[in-house]
Each structure stands twice: as structure tokens, then as C-alpha cells.
Enzyme design. Sequence first.
Site, PDB file in Angstrom:
ATOM      1  CG  ASP B  11     -52.989 -18.691  -8.537  1.00 13.89           C
ATOM      2  OD1 ASP B  11     -53.069 -18.113  -9.630  1.00 13.89           O
ATOM      3  OD2 ASP B  11     -53.469 -18.246  -7.487  1.00 13.89           O
ATOM      4  CG  ASP B 130     -53.564  -7.543  -8.220  1.00 10.99           C
ATOM      5  OD1 ASP B 130     -54.270  -8.177  -9.030  1.00 10.99           O
ATOM      6  OD2 ASP B 130     -52.475  -7.969  -7.786  1.00 10.99           O
TER       7      ASP B 130
END
Lengths: 193, 251
Positions: B11, B130
Amino acid sequence: MNVVIIDYKGGNVQSVRFALERLGVHATLTSDKELIQKADKVIFPGEGEANSAMRQLKADGLDQVIPTLKQPFMGICLGMQLLCRHSEENDTPMLNIIPLDVKRFQTDLKVPHMGWNNIYNLNNPVMQGLNEKDYVYFVHSYFVPVSEYTIATADYPEPFSAAVQYKNFYAMQFHTEKSSTTGTKILKNFLDL
Amino acid sequence: MLTKRIIPCLDIKNGRTVKGVMFENIRDAGDPVALGAEYAKQGADELVFLDITATNEGRKTFASLVRDIARHIDIPFTVGGGISTIPDVELLLHEGADKVSVNSSALKYPSLVEELAKRFGSQCITVAIDTKLTQQGWKVFSRAGTVETEWDTLSWAKEVANLGAGEILLTSMSNDGTKSGFALDITGDVSRQVSIPVIASGGAGTKEHFSEVFVKANADAALAASIFHFGEVPIPELKDYLASQHLPIRL
């Protein structure tokens, strides 16, 4: 050495340029016919869809130039398939340099064939220094069948041409520029031709 | 034989690597290019860089970071985070990304997936999904997992495959950060019922979890972050273990 990468808006050309840079070779990115004709080595990368790639090559007049080239030439991925006669991808007539046809995978396995797979029956100077069953990185849904021009084979699940050579045209289905040390060896062998 | 892929995920915020646990509590784990090169050396099969920067300035930093990554790393990498238009994708591919992943924007405009696949080829379009187990089953969430959508996960996965996605990155929010293993049921359902590769994500804590998701859920690849960043499961050890379990692994 004067190395040219053919730029026909065909996706990830930078990666090839960077891979050569890591080998200490500065390559020129161009669609200029004259620069391509004068180069010592020509690299023809490719990603994307066959029909639009052919359209772009025609728009740039490169469909007339590439078949006439005599220096060592490397097609990568779609750049391999474009050198063939015809592709099943949207029924596209290709550059017709290598007398082979491009087929779509007909298998229960996932398509695209994506990831690291091993190559074998290596029998060409550009494969020098590799071991049988070394791994390289593939991403493709269409393939070139095994033929007398095959210089490396891979299975998915049936054998297909991971690489072919026809005259001065070397064509790799896998991404040499993204295949770690194995890919680097192949690129280096090609530059040494 | 095609091998199962091990994919560390980094990330990125303002040019630095961070990892959110359960999408919160971000910890700094270093320089993305150095970390990526180290992972490539250790035997990672691919890398994913997710831009979690929200500002325009941050986005520009990310695009130049992508170029830096491409310059130094000789394995494929995917970039994602906030990608919503064709020019976004064009820029990132031009800078040297091999694949881009879209998530919320695909849920908002499913036709985007089709347009991207036509324009750039399916091979470079990953759809990130997700998912979370709710009382209505496994539902798809958008906007970094904050908004529940109407989509049931399996239906959305089939839909994006039909639209031309080349790959699905399936993250179970119910498992993410728990280190208790991947979501085997939904990953297995998606992997068996769509014809494109599926990357399992969320919940990796041990080597055995990886073996499980490949064997029981038929995942094509598995992604993790913090366990790699903090050395809890070193990649060489993980790959040796998986090979000893007779899984096809690139060593």
C-alpha cells in the site's frame, strides 16, 4: 549498438526499454520507418488486441516495413503473434512473415494463460545459458502451435510455441522483459547475435 | 506447468509503503522500490502496488513512482487505487505498469471494464473485488470497503469476467487482518465458476493458509502484505514449503 523498440501505441513499451537499460543498452522508442530500417536490432513488443494493433501498424505504414527487415528482430507477446499469417482473435490477417496461424486456447483451464510457466526443448542461440524447464512469465489467450520453427515449448495443457525463429525473426510468446534473470539472459543473447 | 503465484501487496501513500490492518491502523514499512526489488529477489512472482493517496498531488507522485518501479524491477506488477478513467489507465500503463486494477469505478460504471479490455486488452485489466460475509451472504463492497453494494460476490465476479476482465483480485474483508486464513468458501466458489484467474487476498497468517487456498479453493495466486513486510512468513521459506506440498511453484 543501435537498438530500436517499435512504438505503435501497443501498451507496455517502457518495460522493454527499462529491461534493456538494466543491460546497459539505451534503446530508441520510435515508429519512424527510417530509424527502424537503420537499426542493428529491432524489438517489437506488444500487448492488447490483434485487430487494433494491425490497424495502428497500417496507419504508421509499418506493415510494409517490418516484413522487409533483415537485422535480428524480436517480437514479444502480441509482437510474436503479429508476425504470423492470421489470428483467430477477431479473425485478423497479420503481417504474414512467419507461415503460422495463431489459435485461441480451447481448454478447461483458465484463459488468459497468466503467470510463470516452464519452457523446454530449448534449441537456439537466444536460449543459450538457460536450463530446460526454466520459468518465464506469460499473459496471453492466443498461441502459436508447435512447428518446425519452434525454439522453446511450453504446455497449457497441450504443448505450444513459447518461442519461434523464422529467418531473422525471433518471436517470444512470454515477456522476456518481465521474466526475471531468465528473461534477461534471453534479451542479452539476442543483443549478442 | 503453470505455477501458483505468490504476490506481496504494497500500500502506497505519498510515495511510502504502508499497510492497513482491517483497513485501519496503518504502519510504515519502507521504500516501495527497494521493498519491491527485495521481494523480486526473494522470489515473489508478481507485485501489487495500491495507491491509497486521496489527493491529486499524491496521484502524480504515484505515477512517477510507477515509472521508478518499472525501471528497477524485472517481474510483473499491478497498480491500483482510485483508477476511474481511460486516461488514468493509459498513463499508468505508459509509465510501465503491467496491469491495472479497478474496483469502485467498475461498480459504478461496469461498462468501464469492457472499454478498458477493448482498448488495452484483457490481459492488463484486473478487477479488484472487496467482499464481506453479511446476513445476505457474501456481498460486494465499494469505496475501500465502506459502502455495501447490491451485488452478490459470485454474480459480480461472473459479470466482470464477461465484461472482459483478465483477472480477479478477491479480498475478503471478513478475513483481512485476522491472520486466520483466506476465505476458502467464497474464493473457491469464484475460482471454480469464473474462467479467468483469481488472486485470493485477506487473512494470510501462516504458510499453511497459502497451501489451503491453492488446494481447497483452487486459487491461482495468493496475495498478502504485513506477514511479508514484517518477515513473519519469508517468501523463500513459503515457496519451499508449498513445493514440498507438491504444489506447482516457481523456485
